[in-house]
Design a protein around this motif. Structure first.
Motif, PDB file in Angstrom:
ATOM      1  N   MET A 122       0.823  -1.216   0.000  1.00  0.00           N
ATOM      2  CA  MET A 122       0.000   0.000   0.000  1.00  0.00           C
ATOM      3  C   MET A 122       0.855   1.265   0.000  1.00  0.00           C
ATOM      4  O   MET A 122       0.440   2.308  -0.508  1.00  0.00           O
ATOM      5  CB  MET A 122      -0.949  -0.015   1.202  1.00  0.00           C
ATOM      6  N   LEU A 123       2.058   1.180   0.544  1.00  0.00           N
ATOM      7  CA  LEU A 123       2.949   2.349   0.575  1.00  0.00           C
ATOM      8  C   LEU A 123       3.465   2.728  -0.812  1.00  0.00           C
ATOM      9  O   LEU A 123       4.026   3.811  -0.985  1.00  0.00           O
ATOM     10  CB  LEU A 123       4.125   2.074   1.515  1.00  0.00           C
ATOM     11  N   PHE A 124       3.263   1.855  -1.795  1.00  0.00           N
ATOM     12  CA  PHE A 124       3.679   2.195  -3.153  1.00  0.00           C
ATOM     13  C   PHE A 124       2.876   3.375  -3.703  1.00  0.00           C
ATOM     14  O   PHE A 124       3.364   4.101  -4.574  1.00  0.00           O
ATOM     15  CB  PHE A 124       3.529   0.978  -4.082  1.00  0.00           C
TER      16      PHE A 124
ATOM     17  N   ALA B  19       3.063   8.969  -5.731  1.00  0.00           N
ATOM     18  CA  ALA B  19       2.529  10.330  -5.681  1.00  0.00           C
ATOM     19  C   ALA B  19       3.624  11.363  -5.467  1.00  0.00           C
ATOM     20  O   ALA B  19       3.562  12.479  -5.993  1.00  0.00           O
ATOM     21  CB  ALA B  19       1.478  10.429  -4.572  1.00  0.00           C
ATOM     22  N   THR B  20       4.661  10.986  -4.705  1.00  0.00           N
ATOM     23  CA  THR B  20       5.768  11.914  -4.444  1.00  0.00           C
ATOM     24  C   THR B  20       6.910  11.739  -5.446  1.00  0.00           C
ATOM     25  O   THR B  20       7.857  12.529  -5.437  1.00  0.00           O
ATOM     26  CB  THR B  20       6.319  11.693  -3.022  1.00  0.00           C
TER      27      THR B  20
ATOM     28  N   ALA C 208       7.978  14.826 -16.320  1.00  0.00           N
ATOM     29  CA  ALA C 208       7.213  14.521 -15.110  1.00  0.00           C
ATOM     30  C   ALA C 208       5.934  13.756 -15.451  1.00  0.00           C
ATOM     31  O   ALA C 208       5.530  12.834 -14.727  1.00  0.00           O
ATOM     32  CB  ALA C 208       6.886  15.799 -14.354  1.00  0.00           C
ATOM     33  N   ALA C 209       5.285  14.128 -16.562  1.00  0.00           N
ATOM     34  CA  ALA C 209       4.048  13.451 -16.966  1.00  0.00           C
ATOM     35  C   ALA C 209       4.320  11.988 -17.326  1.00  0.00           C
ATOM     36  O   ALA C 209       3.568  11.079 -16.947  1.00  0.00           O
ATOM     37  CB  ALA C 209       3.423  14.184 -18.147  1.00  0.00           C
TER      38      ALA C 209
ATOM     39  N   PHE D 225       9.996   4.710  -2.483  1.00  0.00           N
ATOM     40  CA  PHE D 225       9.812   3.375  -3.045  1.00  0.00           C
ATOM     41  C   PHE D 225      10.690   2.349  -2.315  1.00  0.00           C
ATOM     42  O   PHE D 225      10.252   1.236  -2.015  1.00  0.00           O
ATOM     43  CB  PHE D 225      10.150   3.367  -4.537  1.00  0.00           C
ATOM     44  N   LEU D 226      11.919   2.730  -2.025  1.00  0.00           N
ATOM     45  CA  LEU D 226      12.821   1.817  -1.320  1.00  0.00           C
ATOM     46  C   LEU D 226      12.290   1.500   0.075  1.00  0.00           C
ATOM     47  O   LEU D 226      12.397   0.369   0.552  1.00  0.00           O
ATOM     48  CB  LEU D 226      14.224   2.429  -1.229  1.00  0.00           C
ATOM     49  N   PHE D 227      11.699   2.502   0.744  1.00  0.00           N
ATOM     50  CA  PHE D 227      11.108   2.267   2.064  1.00  0.00           C
ATOM     51  C   PHE D 227       9.922   1.310   1.961  1.00  0.00           C
ATOM     52  O   PHE D 227       9.776   0.394   2.780  1.00  0.00           O
ATOM     53  CB  PHE D 227      10.671   3.594   2.683  1.00  0.00           C
ATOM     54  N   ALA D 228       9.064   1.514   0.941  1.00  0.00           N
ATOM     55  CA  ALA D 228       7.915   0.628   0.743  1.00  0.00           C
ATOM     56  C   ALA D 228       8.387  -0.802   0.495  1.00  0.00           C
ATOM     57  O   ALA D 228       7.819  -1.767   1.028  1.00  0.00           O
ATOM     58  CB  ALA D 228       7.071   1.119  -0.432  1.00  0.00           C
TER      59      ALA D 228
END
Length: 406
Positions: free
Chosen positions: A78-80, A85-86, A170-171, A92-95
């Motif tokens: 879920m943290l993905f 979003a950021t 960015a898009a 991502f590495l933390f997730a």
């Protein structure tokens, strides 16, 4: 059956992780060393979570350990979403770290649980049977990555992205990153459903033994050379497996000129070989000792890895796929051989040591990545070659000791 299903689930995470290296390399224009931080986060979590998981199941139950592992796994998936979003690689590495922590708890719990469900004489074969679901999960993970992540990558390479204006880049990155997050969040939802099913299901309780403390377990295990050398062998096996699979897509792109999505098919063929030979080796264990089979497979892996380094084109890729067939029995067989004769709470602590050895995937993969950046992707396979040599040394020592005690 529910316990065996867990082997499939962490197979999904492990092999989707391998495809993330290729994805992040394209999305964020990274070097191989930078993308290897994905594996460092994933397998580093195994080192951090395995021993606490063993302590937890020693004080509670295997079922409680399974539920805790599923909760962490789902939370990491879920943290993905906030990571996408950021647009933060660090997030991502933390997730990935949290998700892998859940996988570590599940592995620390499920492997000894399976070994405890029957006679010791067939424990290694029983674990190999349960582990047959692991490569099926790997296949599911690769297919999910190919269809929902790699197929969504923009074809623009690092040079082309460098020439884009900030808004356009960015898009593109936002679309690519959210394709990753949506896929992982779907897995997270499935994990939460399984959490509820297992929470409501009665499961066998391991009788265990009189608890003598962690320090006492470690003192006894320190004098058990079969186990301590097994931890070392497992460290190098996981390092070899992670390195081979992490750079399969990169090698195929280099040797055959394919893109990430098409190259993932070769990775899929590797996992199919891994799956098929897992069934073959498990069947052979009814006739040939696991130690002999491990020796044959490790020597063959050395030969195949040398072919990857020395050959070009299709020949190198055939040898690459063959390595996966050789690796298919290594993890559960090293695990079962190392735990032979260990029981009770000592087995839980010993199991955590073998899961902590998965740290090899975190430490050896960056070494291979550094060699790849410096000398090329093909020569980087000298790192898993060295790992297979160490495994061969371990198992030949076990065979000699077994023959000497007969």
């Amino acid at each position: 059956m529910l316990v065996s299903l867990l082997f499939l689930l962490w197979g999904v995470a492990n092999n989707m992780n391998d495809t993330l290296l290729a994805a992040f390399k394209r999305i964020m224009s990274m070097s191989d060393l930078q993308t290897s931080l994905v594996q460092f986060s994933f397998y580093g979590a195994y080192f951090c979570f395995a021993l606490p998981a063993a302590i937890f199941i020693s004080r509670h139950t295997y079922k409680a350990g399974i539920l805790l592992g599923l909760a962490f796994y789902a939370a990491g998936c879920m943290l993905f979403y906030p990571a996408a979003a950021t647009a933060s690689y660090g997030f991502f590495l933390f997730a990935i770290y949290v998700m892998a922590g859940g996988c570590a708890i599940l592995e620390t719990t499920a492997n000894p649980y399976i070994l405890s469900m029957g006679p010791a004489a067939t424990a290694t074969r029983r674990l190999n049977i349960a582990q047959t679901l692991n490569p099926l999960g790997a296949i599911c993970g690769i297919l999910a990555s190919r269809h929902f992540i790699l197929s969504e990558l923009n074809a623009a390479d690092a040079a082309e992205r460098g020439n884009m204006d900030t808004q356009a880049l960015a898009a593109i990155q936002s679309h690519e990153l959210f394709s990753i997050s949506r896929t992982y969040m779907l897995i997270g939802g499935l994990l939460l459903a399984l959490f509820i099913v297992i929470a409501l299901t009665r499961m066998p309780v391991d009788k265990g033994s009189a608890h003598s403390g962690i320090a006492g377990s470690f003192r006894r295990l320190a004098h058990n050379k079969r186990w301590s050398y097994g931890v070392i062998a497992q460290f190098f096996y996981v390092g070899a497996q992670t390195g081979v699979w992490s750079f399969t897509i990169r090698l195929v792109m280099s040797e055959l000129g394919m893109n990430e999505s098409d190259s993932s098919l070769i990775f899929l063929y590797s996992i199919i070989a891994f799956t098929g030979f897992r069934f073959i080796f498990t069947w052979l264990m009814g006739y040939v000792s696991p130690a002999i089979l491990l020796a044959v497979s490790s020597i063959t892996a050395i030969i195949c890895t040398a072919c990857v380094i020395l050959c070009d084109g299709t020949a190198a890729i055939i040898a690459l796929v063959a390595i996966s067939g050789c690796m298919s029995l290594m993890f559960p067989t090293i695990y079962g051989i190392a735990l032979d004769g260990i029981s009770g709470d000592d087995a839980k602590i010993a199991a955590s040591g073998l899961i902590m050895a998965i740290l090899g995937g975190a430490l050896i993969t960056p070494v291979q990545a550094a060699v790849s950046d410096a000398a090329g992707i093909s020569l980087s396979f000298i790192v898993p070659l060295a790992c297979f040599i160490i495994i061969t040394i371990y198992i030949t020592g076990i065979i000699r000791k077994n023959n000497a005690t007969r």
